[in-house]
Design a protein around this motif. Structure first.
Motif: not given
Length: 340
Positions: A143-147, A228-231, A289-299
């Motif tokens: 989740l922090l690999a990209l902006r 998610e652990a990364s969150l 892949d791009f959108v999946s990195r935002y989904m944990p925050a939305y959830k």
């Protein structure tokens, strides 16, 4: 059906504090502004289809009048010179139409002689070097690999810019607003050269400050880990946003959606339009892949945003509207939140 009758059949008037009597009395003003909005949007006002007419008269204009009310109240509170601009925070998921809404409102206020400026949290991303360092420090955190997520912004830069904009109360005062080049470094992005940043001149009356995660409230380590652990690290980083940015917001507009999964479809549509126009765009797999990195925050954060409002929201100064998958207001709008 007369115009004022059509407007009064829309779903946003009550939430925006607009009565049918006001619409009828100000019908000429509504039409004047509607014609200008249609011009800005490239619509033929006298031949608009149902979707276009709804967008102008049952969506954008009710929001415009609500913002105008907020601005009037804000100016009355200061009652004199050196009134800082009203900062309107807009929290809305990617792809739901917030950028178009903000652009049109800013243009409409400017057309009416109200000095307005727009800024996005995207303008405050870390530099490419900063993002690379963040990713290196969190090698196992996707989740922090990209902006994008909390932690990938320069909070000090954003706070300084908001302070500068709020200080533009006199003639001749200026502030440069950062811009971010998402195409730099093969799409990884970088802050644009300061020489290209637009300059805002005072006195400024209105600032639109928009972002996909604006006003999100941290949920704590356990709740974040359950998503998610990364969150967990993102949630820790999010805690600093309220004091740095949200505290500068005077009024909030929240655009609510029924399903965060819609974001993928909206992004897919945008990329397909780009490719059809001959512009480089992501593949469907890259979009997923791009959108999946935002989904944990939305959830994790959208439920709290929708039930408690943004971090610094206040009663009478918060408008929450819900749109459907076609980005139009739903007939049954959320009830105002019981904010303090």
């Amino acid at each position: 059906m007369q115009l004022h009758e059509y407007i009064c059949g829309g779903p946003l008037l009550e939430a925006a504090g607009i009565t049918a009597q006001q619409v009828q009395q100000d019908a000429a003003t509504w039409e004047k502004l509607g014609r200008q909005l249609a011009l800005q949007l490239g619509f033929d006002h006298d031949s608009m289809d149902d979707v276009q007419r709804l967008r102008v008269y049952r969506y954008y204009l009710p929001v415009f009048f609500w913002v105008q009310q907020q601005l009037t109240q804000h100016k009355h509170k200061f009652q004199g010179k050196d009134t800082p601009p009203l900062v309107l925070g807009i929290s809305a998921p990617q792809g739901c139409g917030k950028s178009t809404l903000v652009e049109q409102l800013e243009a409409l206020f400017t057309w009416l002689g109200t000095a307005a400026a727009g800024v996005s949290i995207d303008d405050f991303y870390l530099t490419n070097a900063g993002q690379t360092a963040l990713a290196a420090a969190q090698p196992d955190n996707r989740l922090l690999a990209l902006r994008g997520n909390a932690g990938s912004h320069d909070l000090e830069l954003g706070a300084a810019v908001l302070k500068q904009l709020k200080g533009l109360t006199g003639k001749g005062q200026t502030a440069a607003v950062p811009r971010y080049d998402k195409s730099a470094f093969q799409g990884r992005g970088d802050r644009a050269d300061p020489s290209t940043w637009p300059v805002v001149t005072g006195p400024l009356e209105l600032v639109f400050f928009e972002g996909w995660m604006s006003g999100f409230r941290p949920v704590g380590e356990a709740a974040a880990a359950a998503v998610e652990a990364s969150l967990v690290e993102v949630d820790k980083q999010l805690a600093a946003y309220e004091a740095a940015w949200d505290s500068a917001v005077d009024a909030w507009l929240v655009i609510r959606i029924g399903d965060p999964q819609w974001v993928f479809g909206w992004r897919l549509q945008a990329e397909q339009r780009m490719r059809a126009a001959g512009k480089p765009g992501m593949t469907d797999e890259q979009i997923a892949d791009f959108v999946s990195r935002y989904m944990p925050a939305y959830k994790a954060y959208l439920p709290g945003l929708y039930t408690a409002g943004p971090t610094t929201a206040k009663a009478g100064h918060t408008l929450i509207i819900e749109v459907d998958q076609s980005r139009s207001p739903v007939p049954q709008q959320p009830k105002p939140l019981p904010l303090q």
